[in-house]
Structures are given as C-alpha cells and as structure tokens.
Design an enzyme around this catalytic site. Structure first.
Site, PDB file in Angstrom:
ATOM      1  N   GLY A  46       0.609  -1.378   0.155  1.00 53.36           N
ATOM      2  CA  GLY A  46      -0.095  -0.349  -0.170  1.00 53.36           C
ATOM      3  C   GLY A  46       0.710   1.180  -0.036  1.00 53.36           C
ATOM      4  N   CYS A  47       2.072   1.139   1.453  1.00 52.81           N
ATOM      5  CA  CYS A  47       2.612   2.605   0.837  1.00 52.81           C
ATOM      6  C   CYS A  47       3.441   2.687  -0.519  1.00 52.81           C
ATOM      7  CB  CYS A  47       3.497   2.491   2.348  1.00 52.81           C
ATOM      8  SG  CYS A  47       2.958   1.613   4.054  1.00 52.81           S
ATOM      9  N   THR A  48       3.971   2.116  -1.037  1.00 52.33           N
ATOM     10  CA  THR A  48       4.645   1.664  -2.013  1.00 52.33           C
ATOM     11  C   THR A  48       3.249   2.784  -3.484  1.00 52.33           C
ATOM     12  OG1 THR A  48       6.036   0.126  -1.853  1.00 52.33           O
ATOM     13  CG2 THR A  48       5.430   0.814  -4.224  1.00 52.33           C
ATOM     14  N   ALA A  51       2.824   6.103  -2.859  1.00 49.86           N
ATOM     15  CA  ALA A  51       4.233   7.046  -2.930  1.00 49.86           C
ATOM     16  C   ALA A  51       4.329   6.972  -4.157  1.00 49.86           C
ATOM     17  CB  ALA A  51       5.312   6.735  -2.021  1.00 49.86           C
TER      18      ALA A  51
END
Length: 155
Positions: A46-48, A51
């Site tokens: 999710g963070c990738t 970002a």
C-alpha cells in the site's frame, strides 16, 4: 485521535531529517503549499502504491505550487532504499519516536484485518501558504489517494 489538527488551525510545526541527513522544518515552507502525508512503512504494497502515485503526479503538484513530503517511522537507510528502488523524487522524513505523527493524530489505535493495533494511521494534510491546515484526510485508502489530493487543488 483527539489531537487531530482541524482545518483552519495552524499546522503543528516539525523538524525531521530525510535519508541524506538534511533537516526539513515545516515552518520553512511558509509562503508555499505543502502536502504532508503519513504512511506506515517503506516498500510495503500500500505504501509503495501511494508513494509511487504521489511521485507520478509530482509534476502536476509542482505546477500547482505544492511540495510533497512523506513521513514514516522508518530510518534513513530504509528511506534511501525505497527512494532508489522506485525513483521517488520527494523527501521522505523519519519520525522514529512518532512525536510528529501523534501531534497530527496520525499515530494511534487502528483496526487492521479485524485486529486492533497501535501504529501509523494513514493520513494526509494540505498545509497552506499561511501555515494552516487547508485540508485533512484520515484513514485514507492508499490507491488513488494522490489523485484525490491533486483534484482538491484544482480551482
């Protein structure tokens, strides 16, 4: 999350370091708009996605006069690897003790897969040129979030 800054209130100032050791102070951005987004961890699915989508839209944010800054508990080495792996062109700052996240209501109890845990609450703030919170998003869904933030900037 009672500490959540509200729209119109002064954004809590902070000074955090990026992956090169350079210091970033929010108050130094006065006169400019800044997206400050809090995320749980570098190089997780999710963070990738979040970002990379902010990165893909960086030119549009820049045209709108808005800088983007990501903040997580991860240290400089993890940020360096994450930025290099995905070609991220905006600063990732370290809040290892969760102090800044706590002041933004982005650290606390959350439910993940039916379990209650304590951690980063994915949140984003648009800080205005006057240093006040212009817009706040809490418990955001990573995929598509950068585009939603960008859409809010459109006149």
């Amino acid at each position: 999350m009672s500490d959540m800054p509200r729209v119109g209130e002064l954004a809590p100032d902070f000074e955090l370091r990026d992956d090169s050791g350079a210091s970033h102070r929010l108050s130094d951005r006065r006169g400019h708009f800044t997206v400050v987004y809090f995320y749980p961890a570098d190089d997780t699915p999710g963070c990738t996605k979040e970002a990379c989508q902010f990165n893909d839209n960086l030119r549009a944010f820049s045209r709108a006069g808005v800088a983007v800054v990501g903040i997580s508990p991860d240290g400089a080495a993890a940020h360096r690897r994450f930025r290099a792996k995905y070609g991220l062109r905006f600063p990732l700052l370290t809040d290892a003790d969760h102090d800044v996240m706590t002041r933004y209501g982005a650290w606390g109890t959350k439910t993940l897969y039916g379990r209650t845990t304590v951690g980063v609450i994915r949140s984003t703030f648009l800080v205005g040129a006057d240093g006040r919170i212009a817009r706040a998003w809490y418990h955001v869904k990573a995929d598509g979030h950068a585009e939603k933030v960008l859409a809010e900037l459109a006149p």
